[in-house]
Design a protein around this motif. Structure first.
Motif, PDB file in Angstrom:
ATOM      1  N   GLN A 366     -27.392  -3.778  25.833  1.00 39.41           N
ATOM      2  CA  GLN A 366     -26.444  -3.401  25.111  1.00 39.41           C
ATOM      3  C   GLN A 366     -26.871  -2.805  23.618  1.00 39.41           C
ATOM      4  N   ARG A 369     -28.103   0.850  24.460  1.00 42.28           N
ATOM      5  CA  ARG A 369     -26.656   1.726  24.727  1.00 42.28           C
ATOM      6  C   ARG A 369     -26.211   2.172  23.347  1.00 42.28           C
ATOM      7  N   LYS A 370     -25.923   0.991  22.159  1.00 43.13           N
ATOM      8  CA  LYS A 370     -25.558   1.219  21.178  1.00 43.13           C
ATOM      9  C   LYS A 370     -26.429   2.063  20.288  1.00 43.13           C
ATOM     10  N   ALA A 373     -25.506   5.726  21.505  1.00 44.08           N
ATOM     11  CA  ALA A 373     -24.252   5.968  20.924  1.00 44.08           C
ATOM     12  C   ALA A 373     -24.239   6.583  19.631  1.00 44.08           C
ATOM     13  N   SER A 377     -23.829  10.297  18.408  1.00 43.09           N
ATOM     14  CA  SER A 377     -22.737  10.444  17.533  1.00 43.09           C
ATOM     15  C   SER A 377     -22.675  11.161  16.418  1.00 43.09           C
ATOM     16  N   GLU A 455     -20.306  -3.657  21.985  1.00 46.92           N
ATOM     17  CA  GLU A 455     -20.306  -2.481  22.172  1.00 46.92           C
ATOM     18  C   GLU A 455     -18.952  -1.813  22.304  1.00 46.92           C
ATOM     19  N   ASP A 456     -17.871  -2.683  22.372  1.00 46.94           N
ATOM     20  CA  ASP A 456     -16.297  -1.986  22.129  1.00 46.94           C
ATOM     21  C   ASP A 456     -16.292  -1.857  20.722  1.00 46.94           C
ATOM     22  N   ARG A 457     -16.675  -2.623  19.695  1.00 51.73           N
ATOM     23  CA  ARG A 457     -16.319  -2.372  18.547  1.00 51.73           C
ATOM     24  C   ARG A 457     -17.107  -1.103  18.005  1.00 51.73           C
ATOM     25  N   LYS A 459     -17.688   1.280  19.706  1.00 53.39           N
ATOM     26  CA  LYS A 459     -17.386   2.874  20.163  1.00 53.39           C
ATOM     27  C   LYS A 459     -16.052   2.874  19.187  1.00 53.39           C
ATOM     28  N   LEU A 462     -17.321   3.965  15.923  1.00 55.83           N
ATOM     29  CA  LEU A 462     -17.560   5.531  15.915  1.00 55.83           C
ATOM     30  C   LEU A 462     -16.678   6.595  16.145  1.00 55.83           C
ATOM     31  N   ASP A 463     -15.613   6.265  16.889  1.00 56.41           N
ATOM     32  CA  ASP A 463     -14.402   6.872  16.719  1.00 56.41           C
ATOM     33  C   ASP A 463     -13.809   7.162  15.525  1.00 56.41           C
TER      34      ASP A 463
END
Lengths: 477, 477
Positions: A366, A369-370, A373, A377, A455-457, A459, A462-463
């Motif tokens: 995790q 990947r974070k 990301a 970004s 990871e959800d948070r 994402k 970052l959006d």
């Protein structure tokens, strides 16, 4: 009659300490949080449905579960009858480990000697030996209440008077300068730059060293933080060799703050300890190196465990350090237990290994990947960039401001990075730290993000950042 | 080229720190212990079958079991799945308590804020309110890694430069002078005497104050240790009133080291806090008061829990203290959990109460009986006497030496108390501390015993001491 404890009348060095991890942006985020918690109708006026604390460095607060093995062992030591009747599902090797540590410590309630338990120090020494390929001596290790405590021992040995100076990285963790000021020395920043992937440059070190020396300062040591907070950097071997050569040439102590050593995410850029390089390259310097339970994948911050290892240091000075800590009789036992387990975790074949492996790999995956990301970004948006995030638990993307944006920040009375962070929070509910808290080369501006949110948070955040940033960019173009 | 960390080149204040709880007698006892452990044939040459460590201040090492309730709660917080499936025999209120503390802390692995968990500080404030009869403010409490840490915060606020002086008791715990020297101030002893049951006398305080002032020292505070280590004293209300009046007259801070407040054994001489008296008698002084998890009946030394409470202190100074501790982010969580439980233990009607009551009363009863046995023993022998042991975990009997004994000690190159302790060890295997470690009025000599060995071992040791002492007395008469 002046009161003795009037704030004007206390120790001047205490007043000189500056330490903040929060600024007005974080304070405002916390006030928004309270609105949501209180289900205050004012939340309907906010532009976001919830908050993402992208500034928080505490994995357990952000929802990460502790490593089961560590806590099973700790629970049995805490309540020894559990060792005789282990709760269902606790593997036999965890029970054995609890028995060994309980015996070695006489239990959590006993003092463990000023230096910390010999058993745990031996575990640390073996961990260091395995890491570096040559022996470490448990007598040269002092166990501490977290790395703060360990670093403070180092600074306290070094700083003799108000001229004594420690070179520290900027960006860097604000602890260094706070403790150095508390003890009465001078913290002197050397700057790391995005363009060098935050690898310290010897030219910069020489510049800072000579400038300080010309002012009559006495440079005693250099702090090297690898992997680094907040830069997310893992220093290259070449850089580390250069740093050691510089320290040797100048005859200064190397303080190797390597508390993020487990947090290296790029197989092509592994963490290598300064101690190992010093030996391999035969660049002998006096070295203090530091470890903590608060980092790695387990992130056991609250238990306050850590160590300082003295390498190539006068044995009488180690004795003075032991004398100094002996006044407090003992570091806390829980921190020592967790440190022991983190330095000697389950290995293949042991009953606890499968779950331990699954949990630790999941967290490391995790984090990796974070990191990717976040890096991708900020490298894909207008007006932002991000050095490679190779390690630690942080990202430090740069925000490139237009003249118009700089002018607006000035008018708002804010540092440009705080101006950005402030607008980001109000537009999106995403809370980040301003780069100026950590120091940054003049004319550059950053924000610090942590790898702690799920990871959800990440994402979600970052959006939201992307939408905000594009608007910010257009507005100030 | 001098090494930076050559011992001649480190911070001078570090070198100035003196701290020892052990002397050559204790070192020799430890070497005897090793002989017994190794089943060394040399043990047959010793005059005793085994050792009694009457010097050890660590109850758990001496065999005392932890309080079950504290550890049940801690174990469940350590490994949270146990809260859902509590092991057999763990009462429901312990489970509930674990849930509350787990939620309040976000678990052992989370930082708890620099000041410590608000929940725990509120528990401490309620404990203080209940004790003193008027409110305490959780905002004025900082949770710490044991009382060492708490005392150090106080000394660090107070000591501005090398003239600043803190009055400390002698006999007293050597921590005070060690920390004061580390920070660069002057520890100034005031002497307690057996004949006053170790109650400090205002005449003595005035003498010391004036002497220090005449040398240009600036007296900033007085440490009052009640109940006291090593004297076993509980100060009378009258004494405490006099001490507060003295502090008010001289405008100095009162540091109320009351970590042994639970350890008062004489119903006729209960512990009363300085804070309570200050309020009741309207003698307003700036006060810092201290508590620890290491004392009481639970003696949870290793977990390192404690607090400092600021009473009647400038709010901005409290803020400076909070800033100072904020650099380390958090005191350790285990210590906070145990402190919470010790300040708010099970009460009648709760499922955990019967066992808690049984365990705590058993320990308190043993301590009371051991104190009495030691006191009686030293008051019944030739050449020894002992002030009433009303509290703390120690006894400090006086040894009255004949001229012949003093001469023999001199010839042996030992302080008379060490001479006695040394001969006692070699004759009986009983290890005690020499009074000079704690300071004592000139011309008086003591040994320190702890209340930690089990009742059986205390009896064994007192019998051996009696035999030895009568022989010593006869020999040097």
């Amino acid at each position: 009659m002046t009161k003795q404890l009037d704030v004007s009348n206390i120790r001047p060095n205490v007043r000189k300490v500056e330490f903040r991890l929060k600024d007005e942006v974080v304070d405002r985020a916390l006030s928004y949080k309270k609105l949501f918690e209180d289900k205050d109708p004012k939340t309907s006026e906010l532009k976001f449905p919830d908050l993402v604390f992208f500034n928080v460095g505490d994995a357990h607060v952000a929802g990460q579960k502790p490593i089961s093995f560590y806590r099973q062992v700790l629970a049995m030591i805490a309540y020894p009858p559990l060792m005789d009747n282990p709760p269902a599902g606790i593997p036999e090797d965890a029970v054995q480990r609890a028995r060994v540590l309980h015996k070695a410590s006489a239990g959590l309630g006993a003092y463990s000697g000023a230096q910390g338990l010999l058993h745990v120090r031996q575990t640390c020494a073996k961990f260091i030996e395995k890491r570096d390929g040559f022996a470490s001596d448990a007598n040269n290790i002092i166990l501490t209440d977290g790395s703060y405590d360990a670093l403070k021992i180092g600074f306290e040995l070094l700083i003799r008077d108000e001229r004594d100076t420690i070179l520290i990285p900027a960006p860097g963790y604000p602890l260094y300068s706070a403790v150095i000021r508390e003890i009465g020395g001078i913290p002197q920043h050397y700057f790391l730059e995005d363009k060098h992937q935050f690898n310290p440059q010897v030219d910069e070190l020489k510049r800072v060293y000579e400038q300080a020396e010309s002012k009559g300062q006495k440079i005693r040591a250099i702090v090297i933080n690898n992997p680094g907070n907040p830069a997310g950097n893992v220093l290259s071997r070449e850089t580390l060799v250069q740093l050691l050569k510089f320290a040797k040439e100048k005859n200064i102590v190397v303080m190797a703050d390597e508390v993020y050593q487990v947090n290296a995410y790029d197989i092509k850029a592994p963490f290598v300890s300064l101690r190992k390089i010093s030996k391999e390259e035969d660049i002998q310097v006096e070295m203090l190196s530091f470890q903590s339970t608060s980092k790695g994948f387990s992130a056991e911050c609250g238990v306050r465990g850590g160590y300082i290892e003295f390498y190539n240091v006068d044995g009488n000075t180690v004795k003075e350090a032991v004398k100094l800590v002996s006044v407090r009789l003992s570091p806390n036992t829980t921190g020592q237990i967790i440190l022991d387990l983190a330095c000697d975790p389950p290995t293949e074949g042991q009953a606890s290994y499968p779950l331990f492996h699954e949990e630790s790999e999941a967290i490391m995956g995790q984090l990796r990947r974070k990191a990717k990301a976040i890096e991708d970004s900020f490298n894909s948006m207008n007006g932002t960039s991000c050095a490679e995030i190779k390690g630690s638990l942080f990202a430090f993307p740069q925000i490139h401001f237009s003249e118009k944006a700089l002018q607006s920040a000035k008018e708002a009375g804010l540092s440009p990075d705080t101006f950005y962070a402030s607008q980001l929070l109000d537009a999106t509910g995403v809370c980040v730290s301003s780069g100026n808290i950590f120091g940054q080369k003049e004319g550059t501006y950053h924000i610090r993000l942590t790898l702690m949110p799920t990871e959800d948070r990440v994402k979600v955040a970052l959006d939201r950042i992307k939408t905000f940033n594009e608007e910010f960019y257009r507005k100030y173009q």
